[in-house]
Design a protein around this motif. Structure first.
Motif, PDB file in Angstrom:
ATOM      1  N   ILE A  90       0.896  -1.152   0.000  1.00 54.15           N
ATOM      2  CA  ILE A  90       0.000   0.000   0.000  1.00 54.15           C
ATOM      3  C   ILE A  90       0.936   1.204   0.000  1.00 54.15           C
ATOM      4  O   ILE A  90       1.726   1.383   0.924  1.00 54.15           O
ATOM      5  N   VAL A  91       0.861   1.984  -1.093  1.00 59.16           N
ATOM      6  CA  VAL A  91       1.788   3.100  -1.259  1.00 59.16           C
ATOM      7  C   VAL A  91       1.046   4.429  -1.185  1.00 59.16           C
ATOM      8  O   VAL A  91      -0.121   4.517  -1.565  1.00 59.16           O
ATOM      9  N   PRO A  92       1.728   5.474  -0.701  1.00 56.90           N
ATOM     10  CA  PRO A  92       1.076   6.789  -0.661  1.00 56.90           C
ATOM     11  C   PRO A  92       0.870   7.345  -2.070  1.00 56.90           C
ATOM     12  O   PRO A  92       1.683   7.129  -2.975  1.00 56.90           O
ATOM     13  N   PHE A  93      -0.216   8.046  -2.225  1.00 54.65           N
ATOM     14  CA  PHE A  93      -0.615   8.643  -3.502  1.00 54.65           C
ATOM     15  C   PHE A  93       0.532   9.399  -4.166  1.00 54.65           C
ATOM     16  O   PHE A  93       0.798   9.219  -5.360  1.00 54.65           O
ATOM     17  N   ASP A  94       1.228  10.249  -3.423  1.00 59.83           N
ATOM     18  CA  ASP A  94       2.272  11.098  -3.990  1.00 59.83           C
ATOM     19  C   ASP A  94       3.461  10.319  -4.538  1.00 59.83           C
ATOM     20  O   ASP A  94       4.249  10.847  -5.323  1.00 59.83           O
ATOM     21  N   SER A  95       3.623   9.066  -4.129  1.00 60.82           N
ATOM     22  CA  SER A  95       4.772   8.275  -4.565  1.00 60.82           C
ATOM     23  C   SER A  95       4.572   7.614  -5.929  1.00 60.82           C
ATOM     24  O   SER A  95       5.523   7.150  -6.543  1.00 60.82           O
ATOM     25  N   VAL A  96       3.343   7.574  -6.416  1.00 64.03           N
ATOM     26  CA  VAL A  96       3.022   6.804  -7.623  1.00 64.03           C
ATOM     27  C   VAL A  96       3.597   7.458  -8.878  1.00 64.03           C
ATOM     28  O   VAL A  96       3.386   8.641  -9.135  1.00 64.03           O
ATOM     29  N   ILE A  97       4.328   6.660  -9.643  1.00 61.50           N
ATOM     30  CA  ILE A  97       4.911   7.086 -10.910  1.00 61.50           C
ATOM     31  C   ILE A  97       4.105   6.511 -12.071  1.00 61.50           C
ATOM     32  O   ILE A  97       3.876   7.180 -13.071  1.00 61.50           O
ATOM     33  N   CYS A  98       3.666   5.266 -11.916  1.00 66.80           N
ATOM     34  CA  CYS A  98       2.967   4.587 -13.001  1.00 66.80           C
ATOM     35  C   CYS A  98       2.148   3.426 -12.443  1.00 66.80           C
ATOM     36  O   CYS A  98       2.561   2.778 -11.482  1.00 66.80           O
ATOM     37  N   VAL A  99       1.006   3.179 -13.071  1.00 69.29           N
ATOM     38  CA  VAL A  99       0.204   1.996 -12.775  1.00 69.29           C
ATOM     39  C   VAL A  99       0.030   1.245 -14.083  1.00 69.29           C
ATOM     40  O   VAL A  99      -0.315   1.837 -15.109  1.00 69.29           O
ATOM     41  N   ILE A 100       0.298  -0.065 -14.041  1.00 69.39           N
ATOM     42  CA  ILE A 100       0.177  -0.892 -15.242  1.00 69.39           C
ATOM     43  C   ILE A 100      -0.894  -1.954 -14.994  1.00 69.39           C
ATOM     44  O   ILE A 100      -0.831  -2.684 -13.995  1.00 69.39           O
ATOM     45  N   GLU A 101      -1.841  -2.021 -15.886  1.00 69.20           N
ATOM     46  CA  GLU A 101      -2.864  -3.063 -15.872  1.00 69.20           C
ATOM     47  C   GLU A 101      -2.434  -4.106 -16.897  1.00 69.20           C
ATOM     48  O   GLU A 101      -2.132  -3.780 -18.052  1.00 69.20           O
ATOM     49  N   VAL A 102      -2.373  -5.375 -16.482  1.00 69.87           N
ATOM     50  CA  VAL A 102      -1.885  -6.449 -17.335  1.00 69.87           C
ATOM     51  C   VAL A 102      -3.058  -7.309 -17.797  1.00 69.87           C
ATOM     52  O   VAL A 102      -3.855  -7.757 -16.977  1.00 69.87           O
ATOM     53  N   LYS A 103      -3.137  -7.535 -19.089  1.00 72.40           N
ATOM     54  CA  LYS A 103      -4.170  -8.396 -19.675  1.00 72.40           C
ATOM     55  C   LYS A 103      -3.497  -9.392 -20.601  1.00 72.40           C
ATOM     56  O   LYS A 103      -2.652  -9.023 -21.420  1.00 72.40           O
ATOM     57  N   THR A 104      -3.868 -10.666 -20.484  1.00 72.02           N
ATOM     58  CA  THR A 104      -3.291 -11.686 -21.362  1.00 72.02           C
ATOM     59  C   THR A 104      -4.178 -11.949 -22.570  1.00 72.02           C
ATOM     60  O   THR A 104      -3.731 -12.544 -23.542  1.00 72.02           O
ATOM     61  N   THR A 105      -5.425 -11.518 -22.492  1.00 68.56           N
ATOM     62  CA  THR A 105      -6.319 -11.582 -23.639  1.00 68.56           C
ATOM     63  C   THR A 105      -7.062 -10.256 -23.714  1.00 68.56           C
ATOM     64  O   THR A 105      -7.229  -9.572 -22.703  1.00 68.56           O
ATOM     65  N   MET A 106      -7.506  -9.942 -24.918  1.00 67.56           N
ATOM     66  CA  MET A 106      -8.198  -8.668 -25.076  1.00 67.56           C
ATOM     67  C   MET A 106      -9.435  -8.870 -25.944  1.00 67.56           C
ATOM     68  O   MET A 106      -9.350  -9.461 -27.023  1.00 67.56           O
ATOM     69  N   THR A 107     -10.553  -8.409 -25.401  1.00 71.04           N
ATOM     70  CA  THR A 107     -11.793  -8.340 -26.159  1.00 71.04           C
ATOM     71  C   THR A 107     -12.287  -6.896 -26.051  1.00 71.04           C
ATOM     72  O   THR A 107     -11.762  -6.112 -25.252  1.00 71.04           O
ATOM     73  N   LYS A 108     -13.290  -6.594 -26.805  1.00 64.76           N
ATOM     74  CA  LYS A 108     -13.872  -5.251 -26.732  1.00 64.76           C
ATOM     75  C   LYS A 108     -14.367  -4.974 -25.317  1.00 64.76           C
ATOM     76  O   LYS A 108     -14.150  -3.897 -24.769  1.00 64.76           O
ATOM     77  N   SER A 109     -15.009  -5.960 -24.701  1.00 66.89           N
ATOM     78  CA  SER A 109     -15.536  -5.811 -23.346  1.00 66.89           C
ATOM     79  C   SER A 109     -14.418  -5.584 -22.325  1.00 66.89           C
ATOM     80  O   SER A 109     -14.507  -4.695 -21.480  1.00 66.89           O
ATOM     81  N   ILE A 110     -13.366  -6.392 -22.409  1.00 72.11           N
ATOM     82  CA  ILE A 110     -12.235  -6.243 -21.487  1.00 72.11           C
ATOM     83  C   ILE A 110     -11.588  -4.879 -21.673  1.00 72.11           C
ATOM     84  O   ILE A 110     -11.225  -4.212 -20.700  1.00 72.11           O
ATOM     85  N   PHE A 111     -11.448  -4.445 -22.923  1.00 76.31           N
ATOM     86  CA  PHE A 111     -10.855  -3.140 -23.195  1.00 76.31           C
ATOM     87  C   PHE A 111     -11.671  -2.029 -22.538  1.00 76.31           C
ATOM     88  O   PHE A 111     -11.123  -1.161 -21.862  1.00 76.31           O
ATOM     89  N   HIS A 112     -13.000  -2.071 -22.709  1.00 76.58           N
ATOM     90  CA  HIS A 112     -13.857  -1.029 -22.137  1.00 76.58           C
ATOM     91  C   HIS A 112     -13.831  -1.060 -20.608  1.00 76.58           C
ATOM     92  O   HIS A 112     -13.820  -0.005 -19.964  1.00 76.58           O
ATOM     93  N   LYS A 113     -13.778  -2.254 -20.012  1.00 75.35           N
ATOM     94  CA  LYS A 113     -13.690  -2.361 -18.551  1.00 75.35           C
ATOM     95  C   LYS A 113     -12.362  -1.792 -18.044  1.00 75.35           C
ATOM     96  O   LYS A 113     -12.313  -1.162 -16.988  1.00 75.35           O
ATOM     97  N   THR A 114     -11.298  -2.010 -18.803  1.00 71.02           N
ATOM     98  CA  THR A 114      -9.994  -1.468 -18.419  1.00 71.02           C
ATOM     99  C   THR A 114     -10.003   0.054 -18.494  1.00 71.02           C
ATOM    100  O   THR A 114      -9.474   0.730 -17.599  1.00 71.02           O
ATOM    101  N   ILE A 115     -10.605   0.609 -19.532  1.00 67.66           N
ATOM    102  CA  ILE A 115     -10.705   2.066 -19.657  1.00 67.66           C
ATOM    103  C   ILE A 115     -11.518   2.627 -18.487  1.00 67.66           C
ATOM    104  O   ILE A 115     -11.132   3.637 -17.885  1.00 67.66           O
ATOM    105  N   GLU A 116     -12.612   1.961 -18.135  1.00 65.02           N
ATOM    106  CA  GLU A 116     -13.423   2.399 -16.988  1.00 65.02           C
ATOM    107  C   GLU A 116     -12.597   2.355 -15.696  1.00 65.02           C
ATOM    108  O   GLU A 116     -12.676   3.258 -14.866  1.00 65.02           O
ATOM    109  N   TYR A 117     -11.807   1.289 -15.534  1.00 62.41           N
ATOM    110  CA  TYR A 117     -10.935   1.163 -14.363  1.00 62.41           C
ATOM    111  C   TYR A 117      -9.952   2.339 -14.315  1.00 62.41           C
ATOM    112  O   TYR A 117      -9.769   2.976 -13.275  1.00 62.41           O
ATOM    113  N   PHE A 118      -9.316   2.643 -15.451  1.00 64.80           N
ATOM    114  CA  PHE A 118      -8.370   3.753 -15.499  1.00 64.80           C
ATOM    115  C   PHE A 118      -9.048   5.087 -15.198  1.00 64.80           C
ATOM    116  O   PHE A 118      -8.451   5.964 -14.583  1.00 64.80           O
ATOM    117  N   GLU A 119     -10.284   5.254 -15.629  1.00 62.64           N
ATOM    118  CA  GLU A 119     -11.002   6.500 -15.367  1.00 62.64           C
ATOM    119  C   GLU A 119     -11.286   6.686 -13.879  1.00 62.64           C
ATOM    120  O   GLU A 119     -11.303   7.809 -13.383  1.00 62.64           O
TER     121      GLU A 119
END
Length: 133
Positions: A90-119
């Motif tokens: 658990i890291v403090p907000f100010d320390s964050v440089i990058c967040v990476i979401e890893v997906k081994t398969t991609m569908t339109k649905s997974i892509f949209h869910k990932t975009i929602e997660y990033f938002e």
């Protein structure tokens, strides 16, 4: 260093990712977990030692936690983690440089869910959000 060096480093990562599928077939959860671990290990090898790579959560100034992050790259030189057990932090907000979401398969649905997660994922203005497929 020349371009060939970076090409070889990229090939090294791809070989490790392909090795998983030689042994683990038809078990996407395990393939996903191993892919995240390989990418975290790879990043740890090539990023400066003042930067750490883990999985876990971001804690905001109001005490709330983010959703789980597959990979968090954070400044460990200037910020202490709030909690750590093995490779989960658990890291403090100010320390964050990058967040990476890893997906081994991609569908339109997974892509949209990932975009929602990033938002919904709040990170410092200079921090990056990356999708690794």
């Amino acid at each position: 260093m020349n371009d060939n060096y970076y090409k070889l480093i990229s090939e090294e990562l791809l070989i490790k990712l392909h090795q998983i599928k030689c042994f683990v077939k038809n078990h996407n959860l395990t393939i996903g977990i191993l892919t995240e671990e390989i990418l975290r290990s790879f990043l740890k090898d090539y990023l400066p030692k003042s930067i750490s790579v883990s999985q876990g959560f971001i804690i905001y100034k109001n005490g709330n936690l983010s959703k789980q992050c597959d990979i968090i790259i954070y400044d460990s030189m200037n910020y202490a983690v709030k909690y750590k057990i093995n490779d989960i932090v658990i890291v403090p907000f100010d320390s964050v440089i990058c967040v990476i979401e890893v997906k081994t398969t991609m569908t339109k649905s997974i892509f949209h869910k990932t975009i929602e997660y990033f938002e919904t994922l709040i990170v410092p203005e200079q921090a990056k959000k990356i999708l690794f497929i």
